[in-house]
Design a protein around this motif. Structure first.
Motif, PDB file in Angstrom:
ATOM      1  N   VAL A  34       0.792  -1.018  -0.025  1.00 45.33           N
ATOM      2  CA  VAL A  34       0.045  -0.137  -0.110  1.00 45.33           C
ATOM      3  C   VAL A  34       0.815   1.418  -0.097  1.00 45.33           C
ATOM      4  O   VAL A  34       0.527   2.295  -0.586  1.00 45.33           O
ATOM      5  CB  VAL A  34      -0.949   0.005   1.125  1.00 45.33           C
TER       6      VAL A  34
ATOM      7  N   GLU B 290      -4.848   3.064   6.749  1.00 40.73           N
ATOM      8  CA  GLU B 290      -4.146   2.212   6.148  1.00 40.73           C
ATOM      9  C   GLU B 290      -3.298   2.593   5.002  1.00 40.73           C
ATOM     10  O   GLU B 290      -2.022   2.223   4.637  1.00 40.73           O
ATOM     11  CB  GLU B 290      -5.021   1.191   5.371  1.00 40.73           C
TER      12      GLU B 290
ATOM     13  N   GLN C 277      -8.705   0.283   0.141  1.00 38.90           N
ATOM     14  CA  GLN C 277      -8.580   0.365   1.539  1.00 38.90           C
ATOM     15  C   GLN C 277      -9.850   1.304   2.236  1.00 38.90           C
ATOM     16  O   GLN C 277      -9.921   2.414   1.493  1.00 38.90           O
ATOM     17  CB  GLN C 277      -7.456   0.899   2.158  1.00 38.90           C
TER      18      GLN C 277
END
Length: 563
Positions: A173, A484, A479
């Motif tokens: 991410v 996150e 997400q």
């Protein structure tokens, strides 16, 4: 009795001492890596294509964290992971000689450098046949549990480095967020924009309707604010002749925390002279479409049960029409708070008639429309009361040339045809200040006299854009929580931090009382009466009376016993 964590720390510390006694530097200053894990694997593939079965590559030097260990008497297999991937190393006593003694003092989490050629094992694993090994870092604490990873959500956010060690998707991410920022910069640079940096500490927190963080400059003995937007300084750039500018930076708003909000967040703001919100609409569609393709390889993302498609053109809806469609309320019929609030209440929306009309309209939008805007949508033309920095629509002076972009049920963009009439802008600021007096609990924009002086020198017609980078990253990475996609999100104090703070305050006051000759019982009674009032608000509200008394008693007992 020491806990499991203490035992592990003690055991690893003993290994550290043994290494030092043998003359091994557990934290050397140099690493002589020649290849990343991915580069080494690619090198072996080339060797295999040339040599065929049984191929061996030239010697490589790879380094990484030990993520798996399999000890087999006089040999060991280790998995090393760096930022590019994983590679296996085979350590044998007959090849390493005395260096093989290092193996018994290795642990998961240590960093190792290995040298040797690459070969393929009988099980098909590309492996370094280690002829030389160097310990790069001895880890004194273990990584998260090997098979179960890191599942405690609070721990994941508080110790993000452990999250990244244990969870490859969490690392990815952050990598995708970086690629998103790269793509946005390429896009804007390619259109002739230049990146500028504007101040973070400001004498006036203006440019948005938000509550600022306050700080103090000691040398100047001056109260300053962390910026809530970059807008007014970016417009100064336009006034100064920089026709296309943008900034990607942190802004700070002293507001709540939830799945879509963090007190500090990353905002893209861009300003283009001689443009308006129509031109900016086309640009933001193309920007997000391009970023999705470059980051993901396609213009679509999966968002729950929906496939969001960022391909232009996006859906366009008038704000008034969208509110009427989803709430059944025509805001032009209810043009003040006392008439609008009851209509909202009838539809189950909490609405205080003491709020400003603009705030009620914003709440109506949030409560009834926003969640329905899953596919990319531009909501157009907002009431002037909600848009103090935007130019009025020539055909309807009640509305401003403003749009907000939505996707996944979230606002991701905001744009104006920027107001460049200094007289109108001054009047709008005055109106915001009057609204602040009437509705003190709400956030309004602030009058910035220096900005008005700059505007009076002349600002060309300008199209401005703000894009929430964190929310866009949420969409592209799938997400549902902003935490996150932020490397180190803001969190309330952990229970451990609350406890330590209470003990610290109690110990300080108890030590002072003991120094004054107070008895144990007197100090105990004094702290019970006064300690709570001295705790910071975020600590005080997290500790109940029973816990507070328990910590006070422990501190008193320790101090007076030690004495």
């Amino acid at each position: 009795m020491p806990g499991r964590g203490d035992e592990i720390l003690q055991n690893r510390s003993q290994k550290l001492e043994r290494l030092r006694q043998r003359g091994v530097d557990p934290y050397p200053a140099r690493c002589r890596r020649s290849h990343t894990a991915t580069e080494a694997l690619a090198l072996f593939q080339q060797a295999e294509e040339q040599q065929g079965k049984g191929a061996r590559s030239a010697e490589v030097a790879v380094a990484g964290r030990i993520t798996a260990m399999r000890l087999m008497g006089r040999a060991a297999f280790l998995d090393l992971r760096d930022g590019t991937g994983r590679i296996q190393a085979h350590l044998r006593e007959d090849l390493l000689g005395e260096q093989f003694a290092l193996v018994r003092d290795l642990d998961l989490g240590d960093f190792l450098e290995v040298h040797g050629p690459l070969f393929r094992t009988r099980t098909g694993e590309v492996t370094v046949e280690t002829t030389r090994v160097t310990l790069l870092t001895k880890a004194l604490r273990p990584p998260p549990a090997k098979w179960y990873g890191l599942r405690d959500v609070e721990q994941r956010y508080r110790q993000r480095y452990l999250d990244w060690i244990a969870n490859e998707p969490a690392r990815n991410v952050i990598v995708l967020r970086h690629r998103l920022l790269e793509s946005i910069r390429r896009f804007l640079n390619g259109r002739g924009f230049i990146e500028v940096e504007t101040p973070i500490l400001l004498p006036v927190a203006a440019g948005a309707m938000a509550r600022p963080f306050v700080t103090h400059h000691n040398a100047l003995d001056r109260q300053l604010y962390l910026r809530i937007a970059t807008e007014l300084h970016m417009k100064r750039c336009i006034i100064g002749g920089l026709d296309k500018v943008y900034e990607i930076g942190r802004v700070f708003r002293n507001e709540g925390i939830d799945a879509n909000h963090n007190p500090e967040f990353t905002l893209l703001e861009s300003y283009e002279a001689y443009a308006d919100y129509h031109r900016t609409m086309a640009m933001v569609e193309e920007l997000v479409f391009t970023a999705a393709r470059e980051v993901l390889g396609q213009p679509t993302v999966q968002w729950g049960d929906h496939t969001i498609d960022f391909t232009p053109p996006w859906q366009r809806l008038g704000l008034r029409e969208a509110l009427l469609q989803h709430s059944g309320i025509d805001i032009e019929v209810y043009r003040d708070a006392p008439s609008l609030a009851p209509q909202m209440a009838q539809r189950g929306i909490q609405a205080d008639p003491r709020l400003s009309w603009g705030r009620l309209v914003d709440k109506l939008l949030t409560e009834t429309v926003q969640a329905n805007l899953v596919q990319p949508t531009l909501l157009l033309d907002y009431p002037v009361e909600m848009s103090p920095l935007a130019k009025r629509k020539p055909e309807d002076q009640r509305y401003a040339e403003r749009f907000e972009g939505f996707a996944g049920g979230m606002e991701i963009a905001n744009s104006f045809s920027e107001l460049n009439d200094p007289v109108d802008q001054r009047q709008r600021f005055y109106q915001q200040e009057e609204l602040r007096k009437t509705h003190g609990d709400e956030d309004f924009d602030r009058l910035d006299e220096d900005f008005l002086v700059a505007m009076e020198h002349g600002m060309p017609p300008t199209g401005g854009l703000g894009v929430g980078i964190d929310r866009l990253a949420m969409l592209l990475t799938g997400q549902r929580s902003i935490r996150e996609v932020i490397a180190f999100p803001h969190l309330s104090p952990s229970q451990e931090e609350v406890t330590q703070a209470v003990i610290s305050y109690a110990a300080y006051d108890a030590g002072t009382l003991r120094g004054r000759g107070k008895t144990r019982d007197t100090a105990y009674d004094e702290l019970r009466r006064t300690l709570r009032s001295k705790l910071p608000p975020d600590i005080e509200k997290r500790i109940d009376d029973e816990q507070l008394v328990l910590h006070i008693k422990k501190v008193i007992d320790r101090l007076w016993t030690d004495g």
